[in-house]
Design a protein around this motif. Structure first.
Motif, PDB file in Angstrom:
ATOM      1  N   ILE A  59       0.863  -1.177   0.000  1.00  0.00           N
ATOM      2  CA  ILE A  59       0.000   0.000   0.000  1.00  0.00           C
ATOM      3  C   ILE A  59       0.901   1.229   0.000  1.00  0.00           C
ATOM      4  O   ILE A  59       1.724   1.396   0.905  1.00  0.00           O
ATOM      5  N   SER A  60       0.764   2.046  -1.032  1.00  0.00           N
ATOM      6  CA  SER A  60       1.586   3.255  -1.114  1.00  0.00           C
ATOM      7  C   SER A  60       1.239   4.194   0.035  1.00  0.00           C
ATOM      8  O   SER A  60       0.176   4.088   0.657  1.00  0.00           O
ATOM      9  N   LYS A  61       2.154   5.112   0.334  1.00  0.00           N
ATOM     10  CA  LYS A  61       1.907   6.084   1.396  1.00  0.00           C
ATOM     11  C   LYS A  61       0.652   6.897   1.076  1.00  0.00           C
ATOM     12  O   LYS A  61      -0.184   7.134   1.945  1.00  0.00           O
ATOM     13  N   HIS A  62       0.512   7.281  -0.182  1.00  0.00           N
ATOM     14  CA  HIS A  62      -0.655   8.057  -0.612  1.00  0.00           C
ATOM     15  C   HIS A  62      -1.941   7.269  -0.347  1.00  0.00           C
ATOM     16  O   HIS A  62      -2.892   7.810   0.222  1.00  0.00           O
ATOM     17  N   ALA A  63      -1.966   6.004  -0.756  1.00  0.00           N
ATOM     18  CA  ALA A  63      -3.169   5.181  -0.556  1.00  0.00           C
ATOM     19  C   ALA A  63      -3.437   4.979   0.934  1.00  0.00           C
ATOM     20  O   ALA A  63      -4.593   5.041   1.375  1.00  0.00           O
ATOM     21  N   ASN A  64      -2.392   4.759   1.710  1.00  0.00           N
ATOM     22  CA  ASN A  64      -2.561   4.577   3.153  1.00  0.00           C
ATOM     23  C   ASN A  64      -3.153   5.829   3.790  1.00  0.00           C
ATOM     24  O   ASN A  64      -4.062   5.744   4.628  1.00  0.00           O
ATOM     25  N   ASP A  65      -2.666   6.989   3.379  1.00  0.00           N
ATOM     26  CA  ASP A  65      -3.219   8.259   3.880  1.00  0.00           C
ATOM     27  C   ASP A  65      -4.697   8.388   3.502  1.00  0.00           C
ATOM     28  O   ASP A  65      -5.520   8.817   4.314  1.00  0.00           O
ATOM     29  N   ARG A  66      -5.047   8.035   2.269  1.00  0.00           N
ATOM     30  CA  ARG A  66      -6.445   8.134   1.814  1.00  0.00           C
ATOM     31  C   ARG A  66      -7.350   7.165   2.573  1.00  0.00           C
ATOM     32  O   ARG A  66      -8.479   7.505   2.928  1.00  0.00           O
ATOM     33  N   LEU A  67      -6.861   5.966   2.838  1.00  0.00           N
ATOM     34  CA  LEU A  67      -7.655   5.002   3.610  1.00  0.00           C
ATOM     35  C   LEU A  67      -7.947   5.540   5.006  1.00  0.00           C
ATOM     36  O   LEU A  67      -9.080   5.431   5.499  1.00  0.00           O
ATOM     37  N   LYS A  68      -6.946   6.151   5.626  1.00  0.00           N
ATOM     38  CA  LYS A  68      -7.120   6.700   6.987  1.00  0.00           C
ATOM     39  C   LYS A  68      -8.054   7.908   6.987  1.00  0.00           C
ATOM     40  O   LYS A  68      -8.985   7.973   7.765  1.00  0.00           O
ATOM     41  N   GLU A  69      -7.791   8.881   6.100  1.00  0.00           N
ATOM     42  CA  GLU A  69      -8.582  10.116   6.120  1.00  0.00           C
ATOM     43  C   GLU A  69     -10.028   9.892   5.670  1.00  0.00           C
ATOM     44  O   GLU A  69     -10.917  10.642   6.054  1.00  0.00           O
ATOM     45  N   ARG A  70     -10.263   8.853   4.878  1.00  0.00           N
ATOM     46  CA  ARG A  70     -11.626   8.561   4.419  1.00  0.00           C
ATOM     47  C   ARG A  70     -12.292   7.478   5.256  1.00  0.00           C
ATOM     48  O   ARG A  70     -13.382   7.023   4.936  1.00  0.00           O
ATOM     49  N   ASN A  71     -11.594   7.076   6.323  1.00  0.00           N
ATOM     50  CA  ASN A  71     -12.126   6.108   7.273  1.00  0.00           C
ATOM     51  C   ASN A  71     -12.581   4.812   6.587  1.00  0.00           C
ATOM     52  O   ASN A  71     -13.659   4.294   6.872  1.00  0.00           O
ATOM     53  N   ILE A  72     -11.745   4.307   5.687  1.00  0.00           N
ATOM     54  CA  ILE A  72     -12.035   3.065   4.969  1.00  0.00           C
ATOM     55  C   ILE A  72     -11.294   1.934   5.674  1.00  0.00           C
ATOM     56  O   ILE A  72     -10.073   1.991   5.845  1.00  0.00           O
ATOM     57  N   HIS A  73     -12.043   0.922   6.105  1.00  0.00           N
ATOM     58  CA  HIS A  73     -11.457  -0.227   6.795  1.00  0.00           C
ATOM     59  C   HIS A  73     -11.662  -1.467   5.933  1.00  0.00           C
ATOM     60  O   HIS A  73     -12.785  -1.800   5.570  1.00  0.00           O
ATOM     61  N   ILE A  74     -10.568  -2.129   5.616  1.00  0.00           N
ATOM     62  CA  ILE A  74     -10.612  -3.342   4.814  1.00  0.00           C
ATOM     63  C   ILE A  74     -10.030  -4.472   5.662  1.00  0.00           C
ATOM     64  O   ILE A  74      -8.904  -4.357   6.169  1.00  0.00           O
TER      65      ILE A  74
ATOM     66  N   MET B 120     -10.581   5.388  -2.429  1.00  0.00           N
ATOM     67  CA  MET B 120     -11.679   6.320  -2.141  1.00  0.00           C
ATOM     68  C   MET B 120     -12.905   5.508  -1.753  1.00  0.00           C
ATOM     69  O   MET B 120     -12.993   4.329  -2.103  1.00  0.00           O
ATOM     70  N   ASP B 121     -13.801   6.158  -1.019  1.00  0.00           N
ATOM     71  CA  ASP B 121     -15.032   5.421  -0.684  1.00  0.00           C
ATOM     72  C   ASP B 121     -15.946   5.402  -1.893  1.00  0.00           C
ATOM     73  O   ASP B 121     -15.771   6.160  -2.850  1.00  0.00           O
ATOM     74  N   ARG B 122     -16.925   4.509  -1.878  1.00  0.00           N
ATOM     75  CA  ARG B 122     -17.779   4.316  -3.059  1.00  0.00           C
ATOM     76  C   ARG B 122     -18.601   5.558  -3.382  1.00  0.00           C
ATOM     77  O   ARG B 122     -18.852   5.846  -4.553  1.00  0.00           O
ATOM     78  N   LYS B 123     -19.018   6.314  -2.364  1.00  0.00           N
ATOM     79  CA  LYS B 123     -19.782   7.542  -2.636  1.00  0.00           C
ATOM     80  C   LYS B 123     -18.929   8.528  -3.426  1.00  0.00           C
ATOM     81  O   LYS B 123     -19.394   9.151  -4.365  1.00  0.00           O
TER      82      LYS B 123
END
Length: 126
Positions: A46-61, A106-109
């Protein structure tokens, strides 16, 4: 008439006595070894950019979902896909199958009205 001088040009390089023969460099891996390595399943990074986006968009996988995504991305890679869009119930991921790296998330919305470019495959997970 003028004399014509003909010189014999050897078709093989000359071997001089006392000089070692140069052998061509041997490949470090055989073609089959390289092919097997290229198609081996790889763990997703997971790239740093993607990791940041997962955290800031509150996406849990979950781990199970990551394993499923990894399997499908590896399957896509074997089929020649380089950059893919992975659509899940809660998220959309852009994944480089070539590098086994999640590029962004990104989240689906948020993904609903997006235009995705530079992808050559889509993976839809449910």
């Amino acid at each position: 008439m003028d004399k014509l001088n003909i010189h014999h040009v050897p078709s093989q390089p000359l071997i001089r006595h006392g000089q070692p023969l140069k052998t061509p460099p041997q490949p470090k891996q055989s073609f089959i070894e390289q092919l097997n390595k290229a198609i081996q399943p790889q763990e997703l990074k997971i790239s740093k950019h993607a990791n940041d986006r997962l955290k800031e968009r509150n996406i849990h996988i979950s781990e199970t979902e990551w394993a499923h995504i990894t399997d499908k991305v590896n399957e896509a890679k074997v089929k020649g896909i380089k950059e893919s869009l992975v659509l899940m119930d809660q998220a959309a991921l852009i994944v480089s199958a070539k590098n086994s790296t999640v590029i962004t998330a990104m989240d689906r919305k948020e993904a609903k009205d997006q235009l995705f470019t530079n992808i050559d495959g889509t993976i839809v997970l449910s």
